[in-house]
Design a protein around this motif. Structure first.
Motif, mmCIF file in Angstrom:
data_model
loop_
_atom_site.group_PDB
_atom_site.id
_atom_site.type_symbol
_atom_site.label_atom_id
_atom_site.label_comp_id
_atom_site.label_asym_id
_atom_site.label_seq_id
_atom_site.Cartn_x
_atom_site.Cartn_y
_atom_site.Cartn_z
ATOM 1 N N ASN A 35 10.495 -40.915 28.988
ATOM 2 C CA ASN A 35 10.364 -42.047 27.935
ATOM 3 C C ASN A 35 8.943 -42.449 27.694
ATOM 4 O O ASN A 35 8.541 -43.376 26.823
ATOM 5 N N LEU A 36 8.026 -41.672 28.130
ATOM 6 C CA LEU A 36 6.599 -41.816 27.617
ATOM 7 C C LEU A 36 6.223 -41.850 26.200
ATOM 8 O O LEU A 36 5.519 -42.720 25.752
ATOM 9 N N ASN A 37 6.800 -41.187 25.484
ATOM 10 C CA ASN A 37 6.725 -41.188 23.963
ATOM 11 C C ASN A 37 7.799 -41.862 23.157
ATOM 12 O O ASN A 37 7.677 -41.688 22.013
ATOM 13 N N ILE A 38 8.460 -42.470 23.946
ATOM 14 C CA ILE A 38 9.724 -43.319 23.193
ATOM 15 C C ILE A 38 9.278 -44.780 23.191
ATOM 16 O O ILE A 38 8.613 -45.511 24.326
ATOM 17 N N GLY A 39 9.551 -45.457 22.119
ATOM 18 C CA GLY A 39 9.414 -47.086 22.215
ATOM 19 C C GLY A 39 7.947 -47.191 21.133
ATOM 20 O O GLY A 39 7.600 -46.337 20.604
ATOM 21 N N PRO A 40 7.476 -48.414 21.389
ATOM 22 C CA PRO A 40 6.362 -48.788 20.838
ATOM 23 C C PRO A 40 5.335 -47.540 20.953
ATOM 24 O O PRO A 40 4.993 -47.254 22.256
ATOM 25 N N SER A 41 4.264 -47.323 19.968
ATOM 26 C CA SER A 41 3.534 -46.169 20.224
ATOM 27 C C SER A 41 2.057 -46.726 20.149
ATOM 28 O O SER A 41 0.909 -45.706 20.044
ATOM 29 N N GLY A 42 1.975 -47.938 20.494
ATOM 30 C CA GLY A 42 0.586 -48.525 20.452
ATOM 31 C C GLY A 42 -0.435 -47.926 21.694
ATOM 32 O O GLY A 42 0.448 -47.329 22.880
ATOM 33 N N SER A 44 -2.221 -49.077 23.774
ATOM 34 C CA SER A 44 -2.155 -50.125 25.121
ATOM 35 C C SER A 44 -0.823 -49.935 25.879
ATOM 36 O O SER A 44 -0.595 -49.769 27.101
ATOM 37 N N THR A 45 0.371 -49.854 25.054
ATOM 38 C CA THR A 45 1.666 -49.613 25.828
ATOM 39 C C THR A 45 1.947 -48.223 26.317
ATOM 40 O O THR A 45 2.116 -48.351 27.504
ATOM 41 N N ARG A 46 1.079 -47.036 25.786
ATOM 42 C CA ARG A 46 1.276 -45.898 26.233
ATOM 43 C C ARG A 46 0.440 -45.782 27.441
ATOM 44 O O ARG A 46 0.839 -45.032 28.718
ATOM 45 N N SER A 47 -0.663 -46.428 27.450
ATOM 46 C CA SER A 47 -1.569 -46.736 28.629
ATOM 47 C C SER A 47 -0.903 -47.221 29.781
ATOM 48 O O SER A 47 -1.045 -46.653 30.885
ATOM 49 N N MET A 48 -0.272 -48.151 29.585
ATOM 50 C CA MET A 48 0.530 -48.969 30.739
ATOM 51 C C MET A 48 1.573 -47.846 31.237
ATOM 52 O O MET A 48 1.634 -48.066 32.598
ATOM 53 N N LYS A 49 2.215 -47.362 30.452
ATOM 54 C CA LYS A 49 3.056 -46.241 31.148
ATOM 55 C C LYS A 49 2.654 -45.272 31.875
ATOM 56 O O LYS A 49 3.114 -44.977 32.914
ATOM 57 N N LEU A 50 1.508 -44.809 31.503
ATOM 58 C CA LEU A 50 0.886 -43.933 32.177
ATOM 59 C C LEU A 50 0.080 -44.422 33.615
ATOM 60 O O LEU A 50 0.080 -43.822 34.725
ATOM 61 N N ILE A 51 -0.103 -45.716 33.559
ATOM 62 C CA ILE A 51 -0.664 -46.471 34.901
ATOM 63 C C ILE A 51 0.561 -46.639 35.551
ATOM 64 O O ILE A 51 0.297 -46.471 36.909
ATOM 65 N N THR A 52 1.839 -46.890 35.116
ATOM 66 C CA THR A 52 2.854 -47.038 35.746
ATOM 67 C C THR A 52 3.247 -45.633 36.852
ATOM 68 O O THR A 52 3.534 -45.633 37.722
ATOM 69 N N ILE A 53 3.219 -44.529 35.809
ATOM 70 C CA ILE A 53 3.468 -43.225 36.553
ATOM 71 C C ILE A 53 2.276 -42.846 37.586
ATOM 72 O O ILE A 53 2.817 -42.354 38.356
ATOM 73 N N GLY A 54 1.238 -43.458 37.222
ATOM 74 C CA GLY A 54 0.070 -43.029 38.492
ATOM 75 C C GLY A 54 0.760 -43.661 39.594
ATOM 76 O O GLY A 54 0.327 -43.422 40.814
ATOM 77 N N THR A 55 1.305 -45.148 39.512
ATOM 78 C CA THR A 55 1.826 -45.815 40.537
ATOM 79 C C THR A 55 2.663 -45.231 41.507
ATOM 80 O O THR A 55 2.579 -44.962 42.705
ATOM 81 N N ALA A 73 -4.662 -42.439 30.914
ATOM 82 C CA ALA A 73 -4.549 -43.903 30.549
ATOM 83 C C ALA A 73 -5.918 -44.617 30.072
ATOM 84 O O ALA A 73 -5.955 -45.385 29.270
ATOM 85 N N LYS A 74 -6.953 -44.123 30.919
ATOM 86 C CA LYS A 74 -8.275 -44.592 30.441
ATOM 87 C C LYS A 74 -8.949 -44.213 29.281
ATOM 88 O O LYS A 74 -9.563 -44.817 28.583
ATOM 89 N N LYS A 75 -8.544 -42.941 29.071
ATOM 90 C CA LYS A 75 -8.860 -42.541 27.700
ATOM 91 C C LYS A 75 -8.243 -42.942 26.475
ATOM 92 O O LYS A 75 -8.781 -43.066 25.516
ATOM 93 N N LEU A 76 -6.850 -43.126 26.700
ATOM 94 C CA LEU A 76 -6.291 -43.984 25.620
ATOM 95 C C LEU A 76 -6.569 -45.169 25.310
ATOM 96 O O LEU A 76 -6.792 -45.557 24.193
ATOM 97 N N ASP A 77 -6.904 -46.050 26.323
ATOM 98 C CA ASP A 77 -7.214 -47.383 26.215
ATOM 99 C C ASP A 77 -8.480 -47.720 26.979
ATOM 100 O O ASP A 77 -8.125 -48.154 28.253
ATOM 101 N N THR A 78 -9.456 -47.581 26.647
ATOM 102 C CA THR A 78 -10.817 -47.926 27.431
ATOM 103 C C THR A 78 -11.026 -49.090 27.779
ATOM 104 O O THR A 78 -12.057 -49.665 28.551
ATOM 105 N N THR A 79 -10.332 -50.224 27.313
ATOM 106 C CA THR A 79 -10.532 -51.724 27.717
ATOM 107 C C THR A 79 -9.680 -52.082 28.626
ATOM 108 O O THR A 79 -9.486 -53.430 29.052
ATOM 109 N N ASN A 80 -8.719 -51.093 29.262
ATOM 110 C CA ASN A 80 -7.848 -51.502 30.212
ATOM 111 C C ASN A 80 -8.208 -51.650 31.383
ATOM 112 O O ASN A 80 -8.411 -50.646 32.272
ATOM 113 N N ALA A 81 -8.487 -52.578 32.083
ATOM 114 C CA ALA A 81 -9.233 -52.905 33.150
ATOM 115 C C ALA A 81 -8.296 -52.482 34.443
ATOM 116 O O ALA A 81 -8.761 -51.883 35.514
#
Length: 255
Positions: A35-42, A44-55, A73-81
């Motif tokens: 589902n990584l590429n399904i749903g909202p394409s922003g 920030s959203t994809r970055s959060m999916k990758l963080i979840t995968i990392g978890t 995730a960091k490359k996609l959204d450099t502001t995601n703490a």
């Protein structure tokens, strides 16, 4: 997805994943990958999916895969703490305190009002072994942001204990217990040693018995039993009693 909701969502995931077996974790992981590429394409959203995968990869102890997901995730959204925070936690889990400190520092820069980033920065400083003052400063910041953050009070107490500031350490351990009574088995391990050093032997023995009764970590229980026996024998405690790492290291992946 609101950034303010991120930490609660991750905690819920971690709490749920703790009870899953390896097969279930892999099935959950496959679901997130598909589902990584399904749903909202922003980003920030994809970055959060990758963080979840990392978890999930972390739970599977596939640290290389976790790092790969977090780097993306960091490359996609450099502001995601949170991406930097979790990368710091990955480094800390693998005893790379230098890189852990750098990642947590970036997390605190991106979100200076999240107490958890300062707490884990303090843990990384503490794990480094020779940066106690920096550890205390970071954890002080954490509890000033969130006075109800029990684990931060607990680890701040440990840092103060290692520094030799026993009076304030006791205050922090007491604060941790008052906020979360389930921490008393951990806090009293240090409190018992503080009482011993102050010659308050009756109170020391009481604290250590609480540790033996309520701490589920066999290593901590054994250390408390050894110290209690030394007190009963009226001998000085072994130096090994003061070198255990703080209890919350890696806490996000062990809730």
């Amino acid at each position: 997805m609101k950034r303010s909701d991120v930490y609660d969502l991750e905690r819920n995931l971690y709490s749920g994943a703790c009870g899953l077996d390896q097969l279930s974790l892999r099935q959950l992981l496959n679901l997130f990958y598909s589902n990584l590429n399904i749903g909202p394409s922003g980003v920030s959203t994809r970055s959060m999916k990758l963080i979840t995968i990392g978890t999930i990869e972390h739970y599977l102890k596939r640290y290389g895969k976790e790092k790969e997901a977090l780097e993306k995730a960091k490359k996609l959204d450099t502001t995601n703490a949170l991406a930097y925070h979790n990368m710091g936690n990955l480094y800390l889990t693998n005893n790379d305190t230098g890189n852990a400190i750098l990642e947590f520092m970036e997390a605190t820069r991106l979100n200076p009002y999240a107490a958890i980033h300062h707490h884990f920065l303090g843990l990384a400083y503490l794990a480094a072994g020779n940066r106690l003052q920096e550890a205390i400063a970071a954890m002080d910041r954490a509890v000033s942001i969130d006075p109800y953050y029990a684990m931060a009070h607990l680890d701040l107490g440990a840092a103060l204990y290692f520094l030799g500031n026993y009076d304030r350490a006791e205050q922090e351990f007491t604060a941790a217990i008052n906020l979360n009574v389930n921490l008393e088995g951990k806090a009293h391990f240090y409190i018992g040693q503080i009482y011993f050093k102050k010659g308050r032997l009756v109170e020391a023995k009481k604290s250590l018995r609480i540790v033996i009764d309520k701490n589920t970590n066999p290593i901590i229980q054994k250390a408390a039993q050894d110290l209690l026996q030394e007190i009963e024998n009226k001998s000085m405690p072994s130096s090994k009693m003061s070198i255990l790492l703080p209890f919350a290291a890696g806490a996000l992946h062990d809730l």
